[in-house]
Design a protein around this motif. Sequence first.
Motif, PDB file in Angstrom:
ATOM      1  N   THR A  37       0.878  -1.226   0.010  1.00 57.89           N
ATOM      2  CA  THR A  37       0.086   0.091   0.048  1.00 57.89           C
ATOM      3  C   THR A  37       0.822   1.263   0.002  1.00 57.89           C
ATOM      4  OG1 THR A  37      -0.136  -0.242   2.393  1.00 57.89           O
ATOM      5  CG2 THR A  37      -1.883  -0.941   1.213  1.00 57.89           C
ATOM      6  N   LYS A  73      -1.837  11.864  -2.093  1.00 60.68           N
ATOM      7  CA  LYS A  73      -2.948  10.992  -2.078  1.00 60.68           C
ATOM      8  C   LYS A  73      -3.251  10.378  -0.641  1.00 60.68           C
ATOM      9  CE  LYS A  73      -0.159   7.072  -3.405  1.00 60.68           C
ATOM     10  NZ  LYS A  73      -0.006   5.946  -4.267  1.00 60.68           N
ATOM     11  N   ARG A  84     -11.072  -1.023   5.634  1.00 57.87           N
ATOM     12  CA  ARG A  84     -10.564  -2.459   5.184  1.00 57.87           C
ATOM     13  C   ARG A  84      -9.330  -2.142   4.061  1.00 57.87           C
ATOM     14  NH1 ARG A  84     -15.100  -6.886   5.258  1.00 57.87           N
ATOM     15  NH2 ARG A  84     -16.125  -6.311   6.987  1.00 57.87           N
ATOM     16  N   ARG A  86      -9.260   0.509   1.937  1.00 53.89           N
ATOM     17  CA  ARG A  86      -9.981   0.970   0.986  1.00 53.89           C
ATOM     18  C   ARG A  86     -10.617   2.405   1.272  1.00 53.89           C
ATOM     19  NH1 ARG A  86      -9.655  -2.675  -4.298  1.00 53.89           N
ATOM     20  NH2 ARG A  86      -8.144  -4.047  -3.311  1.00 53.89           N
ATOM     21  N   MET A  87     -10.090   3.268   0.849  1.00 52.99           N
ATOM     22  CA  MET A  87     -11.022   4.496   1.225  1.00 52.99           C
ATOM     23  C   MET A  87     -12.328   4.550   0.273  1.00 52.99           C
ATOM     24  SD  MET A  87      -9.574   5.648   3.760  1.00 52.99           S
ATOM     25  CE  MET A  87      -9.753   7.310   4.238  1.00 52.99           C
ATOM     26  N   CYS A  88     -13.527   5.162   0.358  1.00 48.10           N
ATOM     27  CA  CYS A  88     -14.328   5.610  -0.417  1.00 48.10           C
ATOM     28  C   CYS A  88     -14.010   6.477  -1.422  1.00 48.10           C
ATOM     29  CB  CYS A  88     -15.793   5.636   0.007  1.00 48.10           C
ATOM     30  SG  CYS A  88     -16.048   7.234   0.588  1.00 48.10           S
ATOM     31  N   THR A  89     -14.790   7.092  -2.431  1.00 44.84           N
ATOM     32  CA  THR A  89     -14.579   7.990  -3.232  1.00 44.84           C
ATOM     33  C   THR A  89     -14.192   9.399  -2.619  1.00 44.84           C
ATOM     34  OG1 THR A  89     -16.416   7.067  -4.473  1.00 44.84           O
ATOM     35  CG2 THR A  89     -15.607   9.043  -5.361  1.00 44.84           C
ATOM     36  N   THR A  92     -11.015   9.021  -0.661  1.00 46.24           N
ATOM     37  CA  THR A  92      -9.997   9.049  -1.661  1.00 46.24           C
ATOM     38  C   THR A  92      -9.521  10.865  -1.933  1.00 46.24           C
ATOM     39  OG1 THR A  92     -10.432   6.913  -2.209  1.00 46.24           O
ATOM     40  CG2 THR A  92      -8.867   8.308  -3.719  1.00 46.24           C
ATOM     41  N   ALA A  93     -10.807  11.325  -2.091  1.00 44.97           N
ATOM     42  CA  ALA A  93     -10.763  12.772  -2.380  1.00 44.97           C
ATOM     43  C   ALA A  93     -10.675  13.716  -1.134  1.00 44.97           C
ATOM     44  CB  ALA A  93     -11.866  13.104  -3.129  1.00 44.97           C
ATOM     45  N   LEU A 220     -21.921   5.966   0.431  1.00 41.57           N
ATOM     46  CA  LEU A 220     -21.054   5.019   0.472  1.00 41.57           C
ATOM     47  C   LEU A 220     -20.503   4.823   2.072  1.00 41.57           C
ATOM     48  CD1 LEU A 220     -18.570   6.477  -2.318  1.00 41.57           C
ATOM     49  CD2 LEU A 220     -20.012   4.235  -2.174  1.00 41.57           C
ATOM     50  N   ASN A 222     -18.641   3.167   3.821  1.00 39.82           N
ATOM     51  CA  ASN A 222     -17.643   2.175   3.065  1.00 39.82           C
ATOM     52  C   ASN A 222     -17.543   0.758   3.719  1.00 39.82           C
ATOM     53  OD1 ASN A 222     -15.282   1.259   1.950  1.00 39.82           O
ATOM     54  ND2 ASN A 222     -14.006   2.740   2.742  1.00 39.82           N
ATOM     55  N   VAL A 225     -20.658  -0.993   2.066  1.00 38.71           N
ATOM     56  CA  VAL A 225     -20.338  -1.128   0.715  1.00 38.71           C
ATOM     57  C   VAL A 225     -19.551  -2.338   0.390  1.00 38.71           C
ATOM     58  CG1 VAL A 225     -19.478  -0.134  -1.427  1.00 38.71           C
ATOM     59  CG2 VAL A 225     -20.747   1.610   0.271  1.00 38.71           C
ATOM     60  N   GLN A 226     -18.630  -2.420   1.191  1.00 39.27           N
ATOM     61  CA  GLN A 226     -17.524  -3.600   1.076  1.00 39.27           C
ATOM     62  C   GLN A 226     -18.361  -4.644   1.268  1.00 39.27           C
ATOM     63  OE1 GLN A 226     -13.604  -3.009   1.869  1.00 39.27           O
ATOM     64  NE2 GLN A 226     -13.586  -0.937   2.074  1.00 39.27           N
TER      65      GLN A 226
END
Lengths: 745, 174
Positions: A37, A73, A84, A86-89, A92-93, A220, A222, A225-226
């Motif tokens: 990562t 980022k 887990r 992974r960030m959501c949209t 990430t933004a 989302l 998160n 969603v996952q």
Amino acid sequence: MKPHVSRRQFLRIGALGAGTLAVAPTLFRHRPSAASTFPVQNGDTVTLTPTYCEICFWQCAGWVHAKNGRPWKIIGNEDDLHSRGRMCTRGTAGMGAYTDPDRLRTPLIREEGPRGQRFREATWDEAFDFIAARLESVREQYGPESLAMFSHGNGATHFKTLTKAFGSQNITAPSYAQCRGPRDDAFLLTFGEAVGSPERTDIENTRCLVLIGSHIGENLHNGQVQEMSSAIERDARIIVVDPRFSVAASKADRWLAIKPSTDLALLLAWIHVIVEEELYDAEYLAQYATGLDELKEAVRSNTPEWAYPITTIEPDVIRETARMMARNAPATLVHPGRHTTWYGDDTQRMRAVAILNALLGSWGRKGGFFYPSTASVPSPEHPPFPVPRWTWRDLAPNDYPFASSAIASLVRDATADPSMAPDHPVKAWLVYGSNLVYSLPDPDRTIEAIQNLDLLVAVDIQPSEICGWADVVLPECTYLERYDDLRILPGREPQIALRAPAFEPLYDTKPAAWMVRQLAARMGLDDFFPWDDMEDFLERRLRAVGSSLDEMMRIGVKTLPGASPLYIQPGEDVRFNTPSGRIELHSQQLAASGFDGVPRFTPHPEPPPGYYRLIQGRAPAHTFARTTNNPLLNELMSENDLWVNTATAEDWGLENGRYVHLRNQDDRVSRFPIRVRVTERIRPDCVYMAHGFGHTEKLLTKAFGRGVDDNEILADVKVDPVMGGTARRNTFVTFELATAEVEAI
Amino acid sequence: MVIDTKLCIGCADCVVACKTENEVPEGYCRDWIAEATSGTFPDLSLEYRSERCNHCDSPPCVHACPTGASFVDEESNVTLVDPDLCTGCKSCIAACPYDARFVLPEGYVSKCTFCIHRVREGLDPACVSACPTRCMHFGDLNDPQSDVSRLLRTRSWKVIAPAAGTEPNVYYLT
């Protein structure tokens, strides 16, 4: 294709910046699995700082990456149960919150004259002196209880402490009575516990997921969603009830395109089928529940045939889906959703959801609702808070008996109308990260209330509309530029997460914790903050659980020991935190207060001819009204669309992309126009939009005037008598064709 | 690259992940979301696709490029653009059936690189690593043991614009 994969592990790790951890090679020695990562580009120096996200309430933990000292980022933390890895949209933004040029830059004090938009730049000292003096005057004239705090987000921790130290417990948030309150209280009434946040839903293991208006995938959240993605992959059954063909509906086995406002009828019909066909978990109910007989009696007439003309869902579909749920029980999850303030009888609707889960034996069972664990992390001890002479409950002592949290709209109403509770004046508001003009219904009423205040302090990172009405605006740095309190939330394991500053604060912005200390010093409340600075505060909390700031800087997230079992063990004796100690299918508490002990369906008003029920929801690119100006997210979605069924659009001659104003049943017209999206994905009798757009603050240059704010055109805002929730979906709108294109705004 | 449309929710996390990873300037993107609805209410289906350069086996952009700026990287078979050779003439943009290319303000063409800088480090492209639904898979299609090969053997799939004859390398599981 033949991608050549080189396995060179190329790591070039740079120098430490102040307050920032440069990833030392030791990190990878401790955590070889995490190496993937942390990519670095040739020749660049990359520093990683642990954070948890502040873009929404899910608070996913991640790593802020800076390249050569510049923002780069944000990547999820692999060890975090929320993200887990992974960030959501939006997470990430997150960098967009930092880079947004429209951010607040300096403290502001309102110029003399009426409220609204005339400010002068001030020094921090001036701002704090002003606030401390006004608060002192409020205390002298009215008592400390006259201060109310509205908050959203984890940065509020120390402002809450300050409010309590000052002598007020009037701490509230629109996230309760304007959002998840009915759900929380319905589950409290039924199981003695709320579902919490993040929700204790075991989607990961469910065999049948039922979503009622809950649009996971467009919201989302998160972890959910996952987990839903894994459920789809496992081929779990999915049933979606929604007037709109949501993304979740498109993944479902059954989509029930229900007539909006009739969900309770469907729920009662499902309960009827499960009771009549004896599909319930009899053993579980015998051991843990009470009130089955009253329930049976109450739903006797709620047949699928009864529900059909109300809901438009055919009887055989109701029966088939009820059986599908029962077949997969107890690994069937009738999801409680989150935003549940819809029609004004929402606690009762959510009670029906809770009862259905109870019948299926889902509570405390694998694939249903698990028992979460929360880390116990002591804080540095401070003196006991003064006991207030009154609290928000005294603002309406005879109403909303089951409200488990302070009702933001009630505090607002009492501020606007002092005659409501003449002995309990609300004269100062401290608003942290909560854009009340967009989150409380009836924005005119909010502005009216503000006129009665001696002091309104707004703490924000951006010039949200509420700032324009403040006396003092305190510009906070973003979550990427500050420490905050630890993230301690319920989950499958007790975890803590650290948020540390990745960058120095831009402009003249400061962290909330620093602001609070400055104010506390002026107000003689220093004793309530027995720590030097945030590093000291965090170090002492972390030491108390055998960790340290140094360790958390390296790992970001830590799982603490002491996870409790996730599920009720077979035959286990469980005492529920209800008056009976059992799951209450029939609620004695509700009945004793004059409410229905078992939910009963009452029809809601129907839109008049030419009007359509307005339903609202979330879009994956945004959180409420707070991200619409984030440059990275604004680029994905700069305005909301109005979803209109093809047939309805034909009736009105609306073509795709056409802008219309919306007029509600009270003849209130939206300030800005909204772009029509002609689609088959919605029933012809309603229209849909994402919440959070139509900003009126010109300083939010990207968000200003884009789309419509559903909040400003809400009508018939019924208040849930059980807990004070304010209904959003009794609004009917019709179309006013815009004469000018949106560019002309 | 293999993308499972059964799982994709169209959230555009892949778009933001690409933009931040590759520092794509405001107003541009190398990947994007396509949404396709079919049917009429209430008998509907919906598909989301995360789309980008298909890194075709027969890349019309490379054939169209007059300067050799567009090329297939020998090491990886990934289609790349050499900014020093690119004149911004847009021949490649006209040739690409996927609308995957754009001219940056600096005057040269940009597009998805499959995050070759990450792949060379043994990592997945940024979009694949970010996706919260884990609907995206990246690997070696010439290796029958790879995840991507296994998915294409066991699931039904399609590619975009097969008639264009580009032999694209982004597959969508259906």
